[in-house]
Design an enzyme around this catalytic site. Structure first.
Site, PDB file in Angstrom:
ATOM      1  N   ASP A   1       0.825  -1.209   0.000  1.00 34.29           N
ATOM      2  CA  ASP A   1       0.000   0.000   0.000  1.00 34.29           C
ATOM      3  C   ASP A   1       0.853   1.249   0.000  1.00 34.29           C
ATOM      4  OD1 ASP A   1      -2.512  -1.133   0.046  1.00 34.29           O
ATOM      5  OD2 ASP A   1      -2.499  -1.357   2.223  1.00 34.29           O
TER       6      ASP A   1
ATOM      7  N   MET B   1      -8.609   8.507   9.715  1.00 32.27           N
ATOM      8  CA  MET B   1      -9.187   9.024   8.466  1.00 32.27           C
ATOM      9  C   MET B   1     -10.068  10.247   8.686  1.00 32.27           C
ATOM     10  SD  MET B   1      -9.983   5.426   6.562  1.00 32.27           S
ATOM     11  CE  MET B   1     -10.496   4.524   8.009  1.00 32.27           C
TER      12      MET B   1
ATOM     13  N   LYS C   1      -3.818   2.956  -2.507  1.00 32.53           N
ATOM     14  CA  LYS C   1      -4.876   3.892  -2.887  1.00 32.53           C
ATOM     15  C   LYS C   1      -4.285   5.258  -3.244  1.00 32.53           C
ATOM     16  CE  LYS C   1      -8.353   1.126  -1.645  1.00 32.53           C
ATOM     17  NZ  LYS C   1      -7.513  -0.094  -1.566  1.00 32.53           N
TER      18      LYS C   1
HETATM   19  N1  SAH Z   1      -4.191  -0.203   9.016  1.00 34.15           N
HETATM   20  C1  SAH Z   1      -3.749   1.140   9.335  1.00 34.15           C
HETATM   21  C2  SAH Z   1      -4.851   2.161   9.097  1.00 34.15           C
HETATM   22  C3  SAH Z   1      -5.175   2.370   7.635  1.00 34.15           C
HETATM   23  S1  SAH Z   1      -6.462   3.530   7.370  1.00 34.15           S
HETATM   24  C4  SAH Z   1      -3.236   1.162  10.783  1.00 34.15           C
HETATM   25  O1  SAH Z   1      -3.420   0.176  11.499  1.00 34.15           O
HETATM   26  O2  SAH Z   1      -2.632   2.158  11.185  1.00 34.15           O
HETATM   27  C5  SAH Z   1      -5.546   4.994   6.989  1.00 34.15           C
HETATM   28  C6  SAH Z   1      -5.589   5.957   8.160  1.00 34.15           C
HETATM   29  O3  SAH Z   1      -4.711   5.507   9.170  1.00 34.15           O
HETATM   30  C7  SAH Z   1      -5.124   7.370   7.836  1.00 34.15           C
HETATM   31  O4  SAH Z   1      -6.172   8.147   7.309  1.00 34.15           O
HETATM   32  C8  SAH Z   1      -4.704   7.872   9.202  1.00 34.15           C
HETATM   33  O5  SAH Z   1      -5.833   8.225   9.982  1.00 34.15           O
HETATM   34  C9  SAH Z   1      -4.124   6.609   9.825  1.00 34.15           C
HETATM   35  N2  SAH Z   1      -2.663   6.509   9.641  1.00 34.15           N
HETATM   36  C10 SAH Z   1      -1.982   5.600   8.924  1.00 34.15           C
HETATM   37  N3  SAH Z   1      -0.647   5.777   9.046  1.00 34.15           N
HETATM   38  C11 SAH Z   1      -0.489   6.816   9.887  1.00 34.15           C
HETATM   39  C12 SAH Z   1       0.646   7.489  10.440  1.00 34.15           C
HETATM   40  N4  SAH Z   1       1.887   7.091  10.143  1.00 34.15           N
HETATM   41  N5  SAH Z   1       0.439   8.520  11.288  1.00 34.15           N
HETATM   42  C13 SAH Z   1      -0.813   8.920  11.618  1.00 34.15           C
HETATM   43  N6  SAH Z   1      -1.919   8.329  11.113  1.00 34.15           N
HETATM   44  C14 SAH Z   1      -1.766   7.297  10.275  1.00 34.15           C
END
Ligand code: SAH
Length: 246
Positions: free
Chosen positions: A34, A163, A55
């Protein structure tokens, strides 16, 4: 027929993957990854074919149904296919859809957990999500509904929203309407776990200010007990608030 290993890459920097995740990655023939995963992870599987299905990847973003079909096809052709996901695969990772597609095709799966963004943000800012006495529960939530409206309530002492980056002002308003005090502490962290991580502190009624600061960066929004800095004064304040609301 091969198998598919879902691996949580962690929230950012490559060294936040688990040891098991790195070991499984080393056995991969193909890796579907991803946009939010670190390119430096390639060192763990230098000979594998790496396919970007993110995405927000550089190429054309693949639709979920295309990813499901691709996983099934690749697993029929290769011994080990890795599906690498940002953070943890079980948290807002569309894991259900992909497991269903593979189950339907009779393909064996394994899930290796990773560090989800909420936990990386808590670690980066040294703000524990649970606090003795007044932070007994944590909720991981997305404020966005499929229709694009903001949905949020009061389910736990600490609420972590994923998100929500583009809808911070309506999120703050909605939470105030749902009974959170306007002065509730909010901690916003974008790119948690990366060297360029950014952190800001707010009250619920001025959450809109965070929007510009974190624009265009993945962010988590922590509200309530776990958002307050660890300091004797904050602790006392938080305890008073929670006692008053019981
Ligand atoms: N599976 C991922 C989440 C994916 S959905 C997890 O467990 O973290 C994508 C959302 O995750 C983003 O919109 C944001 O809200 C959050 N996100 C992912 N990586 C991030 C990061 N490094 N710092 C802060 N938020 C993050």
């Amino acid at each position: 027929m091969g198998r598919v290993v879902f691996i949580g890459a962690g929230p950012g920097a490559a060294d936040l993957i688990t040891v098991r995740g790195a070991q499984r990655l080393a056995a991969a023939e193909v890796v579907l990854f991803d946009a939010l995963t670190d390119p430096a992870l390639r060192v763990y599987a230098p000979h594998a074919r790496w396919l970007d299905v993110g995405k927000r990847g550089y190429g054309q973003a693949a639709a979920q149904s295309e990813i499901d079909a691709l996983l099934v096809r690749l697993a029929q052709e290769h011994a080990v296919v890795v599906r690498l996901k940002g953070g943890d695969p079980s948290v807002f990772g569309r894991l259900e859809e992909e497991l269903l597609a593979l189950q339907a095709a009779g393909i064996a799966c394994e899930v290796v957990p990773g560090v989800t963004a909420a936990l990386a943000a808590a670690a980066d800012t040294q703000r524990p999500l649970t606090r003795r006495g007044h932070g007994r529960s944590v909720s991981l939530a997305t404020a966005m509904t499929r229709e694009g409206s903001v949905h949020a309530g009061r389910h736990a002492d600490t609420e972590v929203f994923y998100m929500a980056g583009r809808r911070l002002a309506p999120l703050g308003r909605r939470l105030c309407e749902q009974g959170w005090d306007a002065a509730t502490p909010v901690s916003v962290v974008s790119r948690a776990g990366w060297p360029d991580q950014l952190h800001s502190e707010h009250r619920l009624d001025d959450l809109a200010r965070a929007a510009l600061l974190h624009a265009g960066r993945p962010a988590v929004v922590t509200v309530g007990a776990g958002a307050a800095a660890v300091a004797p004064t904050h602790k006392a304040g938080a305890l008073e608030t929670s006692q008053a609301s019981i």
